[in-house]
Design an enzyme around this catalytic site. Structure first.
Site, short mmCIF file in Angstrom:
data_model
loop_
_atom_site.label_atom_id
_atom_site.label_comp_id
_atom_site.label_asym_id
_atom_site.label_seq_id
_atom_site.Cartn_x
_atom_site.Cartn_y
_atom_site.Cartn_z
CB THR B 53 -2.72 1.31 -0.33
OG1 THR B 53 -4.08 0.96 -0.09
CG2 THR B 53 -2.33 0.86 -1.73
CG ASP B 54 2.83 -0.82 1.70
OD1 ASP B 54 3.03 -1.92 2.24
OD2 ASP B 54 2.66 0.24 2.34
CB VAL B 55 1.79 -1.85 -4.39
CG1 VAL B 55 1.98 -1.95 -5.90
CG2 VAL B 55 3.08 -2.19 -3.67
#
Lengths: 252, 332
Positions: B53-55
């Protein structure tokens, strides 16, 4: 014509007056009509409560609407709260605020209410969502209505829409085009449906009301529907006949 | 590579071997595992979710705060996520405040969050007007709602009328009475309005029914909302229902679970949807928002949804994982 002894009833989806209230309007227009021949949707709501033996539940009704519904419920001795008295109320929405609601409300009746406000919406929401088996009854669903000659006014479709929008519940509709008023009349008078003729100026409430319930139907052009609209390709609702006005019921 | 949404359709029981097999908690009531909604606890957060997950998109009520109190451990958890280089956005369907207004709430709870990370549905309405070049029409907006929408439209220079000023008005309904309405209204925006009245309903009805191509935009459709801790309050579903009921028109919905806010983010950040994780406490707005849009999804139990409801037979909406609160994103 009374001379030919046809029975007649006058129906209106407008719940703001009771039958007695509407009789005053008929009187002012020089029409001598007994209150018992008037079927306002306010009266339809009371008739529905009688049909379903609401009084036996010992519960009360919460009214979102104007005096017509209040008066009709008084006539059948059903206790109610709300109505015009909730006009200027606002709930406590500060920290920890809550709107107390009556757990004994067994039905919410929603009719046209020019004083609709959040207090009424929230009270109706709590009654319908939290009181077991609480009914949601609507006098009618008309989107717009001719409250004055000068404009189309948002109708009870908006008050009902507000309560549907916070409960997800579909109301029981007592006014046109629901069959309730016709079932009531057929039951009361013991006549065949085919011997009843519905006369109106709107295709989707009046004519459909007739055709859906096995009645004859006549559309008059003396109201909101033009001949062009009636005969247009898009129109799927067909009365048995149409004429300029009910004056045409008798050949010149 | 974009991940196929169908791999996470609720009807599938088996999961990809890359994931640790979810442990289904036994419940106090008798329930065959075949009948329970298939959702696993977040037991290995890094491997199951964090690393991919980046965001993060966080719903606010029930995830970050409850009413007016911040949930235990939230500030530290957000700090850890930032330290790990994660971007985050905070979404709320409540349109009564603007982003700047919500920042004040975050500040008062000791959470240092820039206004640009806040996606209130008031902001979503303004973003929609920008996306659709509303300003070029030269028209104005009629607002049924509170100051949040007014402030967001001011920020993007779109002229508007209505809002709180129409609070105590009543139309002339005497013989021949009419409510004059502005023919230059090109859109009606409806957000939660505790001062809803017939004047506003009638004005909106006239604009939508009589002004050519006038749009009907709703910030959200929530039936009920936790405006105070003590009660469920009728939500914007009722204001929108009133306008639908007199026009027959379905609104364009800009808040959850409409994809608008996600499309906006994906476009703005240039990230893959699969690298975004939606975290919320409601199945029908938050989790569905995630699953319908190709995002990862986590349901937290710190809000309105209980473990029992999540795992019940009737529930058809399954997040990828669930946990007690976002504090569980970091193993103890």
């Amino acid at each position: 014509s009374r001379a030919g002894y046809k029975k007649m009833y006058f129906v209106t989806n407008n719940s703001t007056k009771s039958r007695a209230g509407y009789k005053k309007k008929f009187d002012s227009l020089g029409l001598d009509v007994p209150a018992e021949e008037i079927f306002s949707s306010s009266f339809a709501a009371a008739a529905y409560l009688e049909q379903t033996n609401f009084k036996e539940t010992g519960k009360k009704v919460y009214i979102v609407g104007e005096v017509g519904i209040c008066e009709e419920l008084d006539l059948i001795d059903v206790p109610w709260i709300g109505g015009p008295a909730d006009k200027d109320k606002a709930p406590d929405m500060g920290p920890g605020g809550a709107l107390p609601h009556d757990k004994d409300v067994g039905a919410v009746i929603v009719g046209f209410d020019r004083n609709i406000n959040y207090f009424k919406i929230q009270t109706a929401q709590l009654c319908i969502n939290e009181n077991e088996n609480c009914e949601f009854i609507a006098t009618n669903l008309d989107a717009v209505t001719h409250l004055t000659d000068a404009q189309e006014w948002a109708g009870n479709g908006s008050m009902v829409g507000a309560i549907k929008g916070c409960t997800g519940v579909e109301p029981t509709v007592v006014g046109k085009p629901s069959p309730l008023m016709i079932d009531y009349l057929v039951d009361k008078l013991g006549v065949e449906r085919s011997s009843i003729c519905m006369v109106g100026d709107r295709l989707d409430t009046d004519v459909l009301f007739g055709t859906n319930n096995g009645l004859q139907s006549v559309l008059v052009l003396s109201g909101v529907t033009s001949e062009e609209k009636l005969l247009s390709e898009e129109n799927k609702i067909t009365p048995d006949y149409y004429c300029d006005s009910i004056v045409d019921f008798f050949a010149k | 590579m974009a991940r196929s949404v169908s791999a996470f359709a609720p009807s599938l029981v088996s999961r990809s071997p890359a994931f640790i097999k979810p442990k289904i908690r036994s419940n106090a009531f008798t329930c065959s595992s075949l009948n329970m909604a298939q959702v696993g606890r977040l037991t290995e957060p890094a491997g199951q979710m964090l690393d991919k997950t980046d965001v993060f998109i966080f719903d606010c009520d029930g995830v970050i705060w409850r009413g007016d109190s911040v949930i235990d451990g939230i500030p530290e958890t957000l700090a850890k996520l930032r330290a790990a280089g994660k971007k985050m956005y905070f979404v709320t369907n409540n349109s009564t405040k603007s982003r700047a207004g919500y920042k004040k709430k975050f500040d008062s709870l000791g959470l240092d969050v820039p206004a640009e990370e806040i996606f209130s549905s008031s902001f979503a309405a303004a973003a929609y007007l920008e996306q659709t070049n509303f300003k070029e029409t030269g028209k104005k907006v009629y607002i049924v709602g509170e100051v949040g929408i007014c402030e967001e439209l001011d920020l993007i220079d779109v002229p508007w009328i209505g809002g709180p000023a129409d609070k105590d008005k009543a139309p002339d309904m005497g013989p021949g009475g009419a409510l004059p309405h502005d023919k230059d209204v090109g859109a009606v925006i409806v957000g939660f309005d505790r001062n809803i009245n017939y004047f506003k309903i009638q004005t909106a009805q006239l604009c939508i029914n009589e002004n050519e191509n006038c749009e009907f935009i709703a910030t959200n459709l929530d039936a009920v909302t936790h405006l105070t801790d003590a009660q469920e309050w009728a939500g914007n579903g009722s204001m929108v229902g009133a306008i639908k009921g007199c026009t027959g028109v379905e609104p364009t919905v800009v808040g959850k679970p409409s994809p608008l806010m996600i499309d906006y983010l994906v476009d703005k950040l240039g990230v893959e949807r699969s690298s975004i994780c939606m975290v919320g406490d409601r199945l029908d707005t938050d989790v569905l928002f995630g699953t319908n849009n190709g995002l990862q999804s986590v349901l937290v139990l710190s809000g309105v949804t209980s473990e029992e409801k999540l795992l019940s037979e009737e529930n058809k909406i399954t997040p990828d994982y669930y946990c007690d609160s976002i504090v569980d994103f970091f193993a103890k």
